[in-house]
Design an enzyme around this catalytic site. Structure first.
Site, PDB file in Angstrom:
ATOM      1  N   ASP A 328       0.854  -1.177   0.000  1.00 40.52           N
ATOM      2  CA  ASP A 328       0.000   0.000   0.000  1.00 40.52           C
ATOM      3  C   ASP A 328       0.896   1.235   0.000  1.00 40.52           C
ATOM      4  O   ASP A 328       2.099   1.144   0.264  1.00 40.52           O
ATOM      5  CB  ASP A 328      -0.884  -0.029   1.245  1.00 40.52           C
ATOM      6  CG  ASP A 328      -2.086   0.887   1.137  1.00 40.52           C
ATOM      7  OD1 ASP A 328      -2.341   1.394   0.037  1.00 40.52           O
ATOM      8  OD2 ASP A 328      -2.749   1.109   2.159  1.00 40.52           O
ATOM      9  N   ASP A 626      -4.114  -1.689   5.155  1.00 42.86           N
ATOM     10  CA  ASP A 626      -4.619  -1.220   6.442  1.00 42.86           C
ATOM     11  C   ASP A 626      -6.132  -1.049   6.454  1.00 42.86           C
ATOM     12  O   ASP A 626      -6.742  -0.963   7.509  1.00 42.86           O
ATOM     13  CB  ASP A 626      -3.970   0.119   6.822  1.00 42.86           C
ATOM     14  CG  ASP A 626      -4.102   1.151   5.707  1.00 42.86           C
ATOM     15  OD1 ASP A 626      -5.048   1.053   4.910  1.00 42.86           O
ATOM     16  OD2 ASP A 626      -3.262   2.058   5.634  1.00 42.86           O
ATOM     17  N   ASP A 630      -8.455  -3.561   1.660  1.00 41.89           N
ATOM     18  CA  ASP A 630      -7.297  -4.425   1.463  1.00 41.89           C
ATOM     19  C   ASP A 630      -7.556  -5.870   1.879  1.00 41.89           C
ATOM     20  O   ASP A 630      -6.760  -6.756   1.567  1.00 41.89           O
ATOM     21  CB  ASP A 630      -6.106  -3.891   2.274  1.00 41.89           C
ATOM     22  CG  ASP A 630      -5.678  -2.505   1.828  1.00 41.89           C
ATOM     23  OD1 ASP A 630      -5.542  -2.308   0.619  1.00 41.89           O
ATOM     24  OD2 ASP A 630      -5.503  -1.633   2.696  1.00 41.89           O
TER      25      ASP A 630
END
Length: 890
Positions: A328, A626, A630
């Site tokens: 990410d 997070d 995801d």
């Protein structure tokens, strides 16, 4: 109803479709809708029971073989043998269950994301209810700080923004409005007239109608999809499954061949059973489950010290095996705090800004390299004062550090005030505010009319979108600055124009007077200081890194270039572009994915498809995340890595949590994972080579028509007590730094690679020949009594294992080049293993159980010198490998 494109429907029609109105639902309507749609809840995660956790510890091929051996021992009434094996199984189950139970204690309920109080209209009156009681058609009122309880179509709003990172990955709050959108296939991040369950209202107020609840919300859809996804197995699990299957076949094969051979040699059936048990005990590395669990636990402890929290023990080695990291952006590679990086003054003069995050640490540097302060120049001072006066944020320092509140951009601007050598209080106490125009997304600016104390001249400070402010300035005069602003925006920066100067009167809201362009500020969520070095370390270790984010393409590419993930625009692909190629054939689609390193504006489903495709292509893939968005990818990956500040959903789906949210910790985890795998190989090398040596000794005794050199219970003593101490001690071996300069292990690489096979065969042959040679010599030449000779051979085998444990400290380096202090636990373990055996020789109870006798010190010294030859034999082998350059990558 869940398939309705609510963002494309007018507000009046939305209310009609939901059988609602601006005065809300009646109690009767609510009751009917509850029966139809159910509660506004997501399914809670069913926690594993302690019984199930303990049961899972026995789900292994190696455990099955051990159980079979224990059952055979019971049938033969060899209760001590069976007791030893059951003891191993119990200890392994206790250690493994304890680790997993601790992780299970941290499990969290998914519904906590939307279980809260909410203000709604019922029966024409404002009421506060539990969010779980909401139904489609309910009118909900929200304001800054509120968590959104369901998916909502906005009816009215005032300066409304929402932070949606858990769904979209977008680092900035999203401006919200009520106007209908035309684009039917708009991504979640583009549906500006919608609010989504689990997100947070950042600023302003809004009223909307609930359109989806529970599993029909965007979060609910993701929660539902998780139950349908297959979880990628950790690399260690895959390798150990292959390894234990091979061990099982070897054990069964050896038992069958030697048993049949013994039968045709005239050995009685009962003795053959004893013999088969002895072979099984020799071949099965009984101590391996315990040693593996301890090694993984030590790895988990070491990782915790480097901010990597392990939820599942098999994941310890997983990071070290990964060949690809899909990371990410926001909060992992970046600090997740908007920060000014460049200030451009009239004449296109750029000032650089250092420091990260919401604090006053850092400097503003002029083009000549000197630090800039409020008094450095009138132009610079005017801009700093303007962004401080026209500001609704708060930033202050006290003994506890820096504290802040308000809009992130306002806070970021106040950081400049401190870096310029002043404070907001010093500047504000010199002025008197006359009128304020707060920022709203429709206006695209905020303004403050003020007078300097002691003066009558009215002045204005304005900040906002450069497109808006350029309408009220001399664009021709500032053409160079405007061009530069466009360039910074194309590079992923957020541009904030600053204007000001004297004015005649306070203008009506929505109108601005002509003013001077004081400059513009380029802001970005900056890179973590350690991120670039960590990415480089991954690349050096042969691990590919890609960024998968819901953020803007320009911003994503800018960060990717800075961190070293990508270099050109050709390496970036957006969610829309990904959708356009998803229909291509598998290999063509995968070829396109392989050439990309930045995936921006991707949906949760697209991220999951990317991960699944790379996994199916042969990668061991680790995924960081997070947010709720995801979770599908985290579950699909071989190793799911959640950020410590992230959502409970992400943590619950992952096997690893990074407590400091830093990509650098992932690189550290890769290193520790490789250390752990290396130690696991050392343990397996010790156990399999010594087990094979015992088989060779037994096989040679059978071939020469000699009695068995070991009793089954003596083999268990060797494998569990003496070796069992040393193999666990090998788990404490310090790692070799060179592991991060080597390519990752191939996904199809087995634990028993060519190097492991060579060293195992050679060491087993040397140990087996030495032990059999002594057995043959004592029986045929010295004519010792069988039990006394067996006692001496057992002592020799213990000493051989002691010396061989030193060989196992490294598969390629000389034992004489590895300092003893690097693993004092092993040194004490070797001494303990030898001491325990010597003590057992003297204890009557152990003499009875193991058929032991005391040994004279002269004989012990002879055996000690004989056993030391294994050390030098393996040193010659390592020297040979080095000379022939046969070590490929270990």
């Amino acid at each position: 109803m869940s398939a309705t494109l609510w963002h494309t429907i007018e507000t009046e029609e939305t209310l009609q479709k939901l059988d609602s109105s601006t005065s809300g639902l009646s109690s009767a309507e609510v009751e009917e809708k509850v029966s139809r749609h159910g509660k506004n809840l997501l399914p809670s995660r069913k926690r594993l029971t302690l019984f199930r956790i303990i049961l899972d510890q026995f789900m292994s091929s190696l455990i099955y073989v051990l159980l079979a051996a224990a059952i055979v021992a019971l049938i033969l009434e060899e209760y001590s043998d069976a007791g030893f094996i059951f003891l191993v199984l119990i200890i392994n189950a206790v250690i493994g269950a304890f680790q997993e139970w601790k992780a299970e204690e941290k499990a969290s309920a998914l519904e906590n994301l939307i279980k809260l109080k909410v203000k709604t209209m019922r029966d024409g009156k404002v009421r506060v209810i539990d969010s779980e009681d909401l139904v489609p058609g309910d009118i909900v009122m929200l304001e800054s700080g509120n968590k959104v309880p369901a998916d909502i179509r906005i009816l009215r709003e005032n300066n409304l923004t929402a932070e949606e990172a858990i769904l979209t990955g977008e680092s900035m709050a999203i401006d919200k409005q009520s106007e209908t959108l035309e684009k039917e296939k708009a991504a979640v991040s583009e549906r500006s007239n919608m609010l989504f369950a689990g997100t947070t209202i950042t600023t302003g107020r809004g009223t909307g109608v609930v359109v989806s609840t529970g599993l029909d919300t965007e979060i609910g859809k993701i929660a539902s999809s998780l139950t349908e996804l297959s979880t990628g197995k950790a690399p260690l699990v895959k390798r150990m499954e292959i390894f234990t299957r091979k061990i099982s076949f070897i054990v069964l094969g050896a038992c069958l061949v030697l048993g049949v051979t013994g039968y045709y040699s005239g050995i009685p059936i009962k003795e053959i059973f004893f013999f088969v048990v002895a072979v099984a005990v020799s071949a099965i590395p009984e101590g391996l489950p315990i040693a593996m669990t301890v090694a993984l636990s030590i790895g988990a402890s070491r990782m915790a010290k480097r901010n990597v929290i392990i939820r599942k023990l098999t994941a310890v080695e997983g990071l070290g095996s990964c060949t690809f990291i899909a990371t990410d952006k926001t909060g992992t590679l970046t600090v997740d705090q908007q920060t000014a990086r460049v200030i451009v003054l009239p004449g296109a003069i750029p000032f650089k800004v250092s420091g990260e995050g919401y604090n006053g640490k850092g400097d503003i540097t002029a083009p000549d390299g000197e630090k800039a302060f409020v008094k450095t120049s009138p132009e610079f001072g005017d801009l700093i004062r303007a962004v401080t006066i026209c500001n609704e944020g708060d930033l202050s320092q006290d003994d506890g550090g820096w504290s802040y509140a308000g809009d992130p951009i306002d806070v970021a601007l106040l950081c400049l005030t401190y870096k310029a050598g002043s404070t907001p209080m010093k500047i504000l106490e010199q002025v008197e505010k006359v009128s304020e125009v707060p920022f709203e997304s429709e206006r695209q600016y905020a303004a403050v009319y003020y007078k300097e104390k002691g003066k009558e001249q009215l002045q204005i400070s304005v900040k906002g979108a450069i497109e808006k402010i350029r309408e009220r300035i001399d664009a021709e005069k500032n053409s160079e600055m405007l061009e530069k602003a466009v360039k910074y925006a194309a590079d992923g920066y957020r541009i904030l124009a600053v204007g000001g100067g004297p004015v005649e009167e306070v203008m009506p809201v929505g109108e601005l007077p002509f003013m001077e362009l004081l400059g513009f500020i380029a802001l970005i969520d900056p890179l973590r200081p350690e991120a670039a070095a960590a990415v480089e370390a991954c690349h050096r270790a042969g691990v590919q890194v890609a960024m998968v984010t819901g953020d803007h393409p320009a911003t994503s590419l800018a960060i990717a270039r800075e961190v070293g993930i990508a270099k050109t625009r050709e390496e970036l692909i957006t969610g829309d572009e990904l959708s356009a190629i998803s229909s291509k054939a598998g290999t063509e689609f995968l070829d396109i994915l392989k050439s990309k390193r930045v995936f921006s504006r991707v949906s949760p489903q697209q991220k999951q498809v990317i991960v699944e495709s790379l996994r199916e292509a042969g990668h061991f893939i680790a995924v960081t995340g997070d947010g709720v968005n995801d979770a599908p990818a985290l579950k699909t990956a071989n190793i799911g890595v959640a950020m410590g500040y992230g959502t409970d959903v992400a943590k619950d789906t992952s096997s690893i949590i990074i407590s400091d949210n830093n990509f650098a910790s992932i690189a550290a985890g890769i290193e520790e994972g490789r250390f752990t795998y290396s130690n696991l190989r050392k343990i397996i090398y010790l156990l399999i080579s010594t087990g094979a040596a015992e088989l060779i000794t037994i096989g040679l005794a059978l071939a020469f028509m000699l009695p068995l050199p070991f009793l089954p219970v003596q083999l268990l003593w060797l494998n569990l007590v003496t070796n069992g101490i040393q193999d666990v001690a090998l788990a404490f071996e310090a790692g070799e730094k060179k592991v991060m300069r080597q390519a990752p292990r191939r996904p199809d690489e087995a634990i028993f690679d060519p190097l492991m096979i060579r060293q195992t065969l050679i060491s087993a042959a040397v140990i087996g020949l030495l032990a059999f040679g002594l057995w043959y010599h004592l029986l045929n030449h010295l004519h010792w009594e069988e039990s006394i000779a067996r006692n001496a051979v057992l002592m020799l085998m213990v000493l051989l294992q002691n010396f061989h444990a030193l060989n196992c400290r490294s598969e390629t380096r000389s034992v004489f080049r590895i300092p003893l202090k690097k693993n004092l636990v092993l040194i004490f373990g070797i001494l303990a293993a030898q001491s325990i055996h010597v003590v057992a020789l003297q204890l009557p109870i152990m003499q009875t159980i193991l058929s032991l006798y005391p040994i004279a010190w002269q004989h012990w010294l002879y055996l000690f010198l004989t056993a030391s030859s294994i050390l030098f034999a393996m040193e010659i082998f390592k020297l040979y490998l080095k000379k022939k350059n046969l070590v490929i990558r270990k």
